[in-house]
Scaffold this active site. Structure first.
Site, PDB file in Angstrom:
ATOM      1  N   ILE A 128      35.235 -23.855  18.761  1.00 18.39           N
ATOM      2  CA  ILE A 128      36.073 -24.983  19.159  1.00 18.39           C
ATOM      3  C   ILE A 128      37.158 -25.243  18.105  1.00 18.39           C
ATOM      4  O   ILE A 128      36.868 -25.547  16.951  1.00 18.39           O
ATOM      5  CB  ILE A 128      35.228 -26.249  19.382  1.00 18.39           C
ATOM      6  CG1 ILE A 128      34.044 -25.940  20.311  1.00 18.39           C
ATOM      7  CG2 ILE A 128      36.098 -27.355  19.945  1.00 18.39           C
ATOM      8  CD1 ILE A 128      34.434 -25.328  21.645  1.00 18.39           C
ATOM      9  N   GLY A 168      51.321   2.433   4.842  1.00 14.38           N
ATOM     10  CA  GLY A 168      50.322   1.869   3.935  1.00 14.38           C
ATOM     11  C   GLY A 168      50.574   0.415   3.631  1.00 14.38           C
ATOM     12  O   GLY A 168      49.623  -0.367   3.459  1.00 14.38           O
ATOM     13  N   GLU A 196      40.902 -18.413  25.640  1.00 11.54           N
ATOM     14  CA  GLU A 196      41.346 -19.034  26.898  1.00 11.54           C
ATOM     15  C   GLU A 196      41.301 -18.052  28.063  1.00 11.54           C
ATOM     16  O   GLU A 196      42.180 -18.029  28.917  1.00 11.54           O
ATOM     17  CB  GLU A 196      42.729 -19.669  26.739  1.00 11.54           C
ATOM     18  CG  GLU A 196      42.694 -20.856  25.792  1.00 11.54           C
ATOM     19  CD  GLU A 196      43.856 -21.802  25.942  1.00 11.54           C
ATOM     20  OE1 GLU A 196      44.275 -22.065  27.074  1.00 11.54           O
ATOM     21  OE2 GLU A 196      44.333 -22.294  24.904  1.00 11.54           O
TER      22      GLU A 196
END
Length: 391
Positions: free
Chosen positions: A162, A351, A374
């Site tokens: 959450i 790199g 979502e």
């Protein structure tokens, strides 16, 4: 809305907003993004700056402390922020479309008056408690319960992943809970309702923050509720309609996540253009090599196409037409574009792309969650198929 969808050009007021947020992102967000990412710290100073600009109140009416704008203004803002830092963008996205929007869409007038002014000002953040540890994408498998007792709801259960749920300025989390068994056509199914739980309520506990792959400056926690009591009037919307309410909120939120994804995808282009004009290999700037040029051209094409996708969803939303399919398409295409562009940008940097010294390493880590949060990419495909009549 339709005009700028057709031309690809933003109206002046949206363009001015985009420029203002772009300047803020470059001058305020960019200088501290790497620090907060490395320290896994919440960017309170950035959030305060966004609050001062009124960004948390963008799509809400002035009578509730908002800016009187619309969801399009929010999405344009999210795209600009995510070009620099997705953690900051998702903090705003979750605070507005997941934290405050359920109260605005479904709250009573008293609930709106109590919560929206502080949420719109950015003085307070809200969370959206839907996902559970054992549920994942199956939001209908809600196990958290709420029962009435003496004029209160008694909540027991847990929520996972959450956002904005454990900051110093978190004021509430709206949670889904099983409040009974449905009757009528839905007989036998769980009756799921939404309930506002203020931060600090006894029995509501916030676990330590997660150790995440990306979005390290975003606040994310697991929540638990043990005989957590809140007044009956904290019910948000109609009893038994909580699941449907949250699904409608997710349809809007998917457009917002698409905007965040487009921002990250475009940010990858921005960083690559800067780098290939400076980096030399085999006696030439690497931007002179066609292989690099073609890769960046593909990246720009992905970002552009994904942007048109979320514009199309916004256009239908603005016309009050059904937009579930368009939102799912926008989220699917844009999150894919973000992941593909982040991978290509890292390859172009070689790199150095694997080092946190450059933003593309952070972009690469931040991109993956956009294909999950979502609604996973698989869920988006399922929604699109259903909207096409496939069952």
């Amino acid at each position: 809305m339709t005009d700028f969808l057709a031309t690809g050009m933003l109206p002046d007021h949206y363009e001015q907003l985009a420029k203002t947020v772009r300047d803020f992102a470059q001058s305020v967000v960019a200088p501290v993004a790497a620090k907060h990412d490395e320290e896994h710290s919440f960017p309170y100073e950035v959030v305060s700056g966004m609050a001062d600009m009124g960004l948390f109140g963008l799509p809400f009416p002035e009578e509730y402390g908002g800016m009187g704008g619309d969801f399009t203004a929010l999405c344009i803002t999210l795209e600009e922020l995510a070009r620099v830092d997705s953690s900051v963008a998702i903090t705003l996205e979750a605070g507005v479309s997941l934290g405050a929007m359920p109260v605005f869409r479904f709250g009573t007038e008293a609930q709106k008056q109590e919560w929206l002014p502080k949420l719109c000002s950015g003085e307070m953040l809200g969370g959206f408690g839907l996902t559970e540890p054992g549920g994942g994408s199956d939001a209908g498998a809600t196990a958290t319960t709420a029962r009435r007792d003496g004029g209160e709801w008694v909540i027991n259960g847990s929520k996972a992943f959450i956002t904005n749920s454990g900051t110093d300025i978190t004021g509430l989390v709206t949670v889904t809970a099983v409040t009974g068994t449905a009757t009528g056509a839905e007989a036998g199914r769980k009756e799921i309702s939404a309930i506002i739980v203020p931060a600090g309520t006894p029995g509501f506990a916030v676990s330590k923050k997660y150790s995440k792959v990306g979005w390290n400056a975003s606040d994310t926690h697991e929540l638990s509720f043990v005989d957590c009591r809140v007044p009956e009037e904290n019910l948000l919307g109609s009893q038994g309609r909580g699941y449907a309410q949250f699904l409608s909120i997710l349809d809007e939120g998917r457009i917002a996540i698409a905007a965040v994804s487009v921002g990250l995808a475009q940010g990858c282009v921005d960083e690559c253009l800067r780098y290939v004009g400076e980096r030399e290999a085999f006696g030439h700037k690497i931007g002179e090599y066609q292989a690099i040029q073609f890769k960046i051209a593909d990246m720009e094409a992905r970002a552009h196409t994904a942007r048109l996708g979320y514009y199309a969803a916004l256009a239908k939303m603005a016309r009050a037409e059904p937009f579930k399919k368009e939102a799912a398409i926008a989220k699917l295409v844009a999150s894919n574009a973000a992941m593909d562009n982040a991978r290509d940008a890292t390859q172009i940097f070689g790199g150095y792309g694997f080092m946190n010294e450059f933003p593309v390493g952070r972009f690469y880590r931040d991109a993956k969650i956009l294909e999950i949060g979502e609604g996973t990419s698989e869920v988006q495909r399922m929604l699109i198929a259903r909207e096409l009549g496939l069952r």
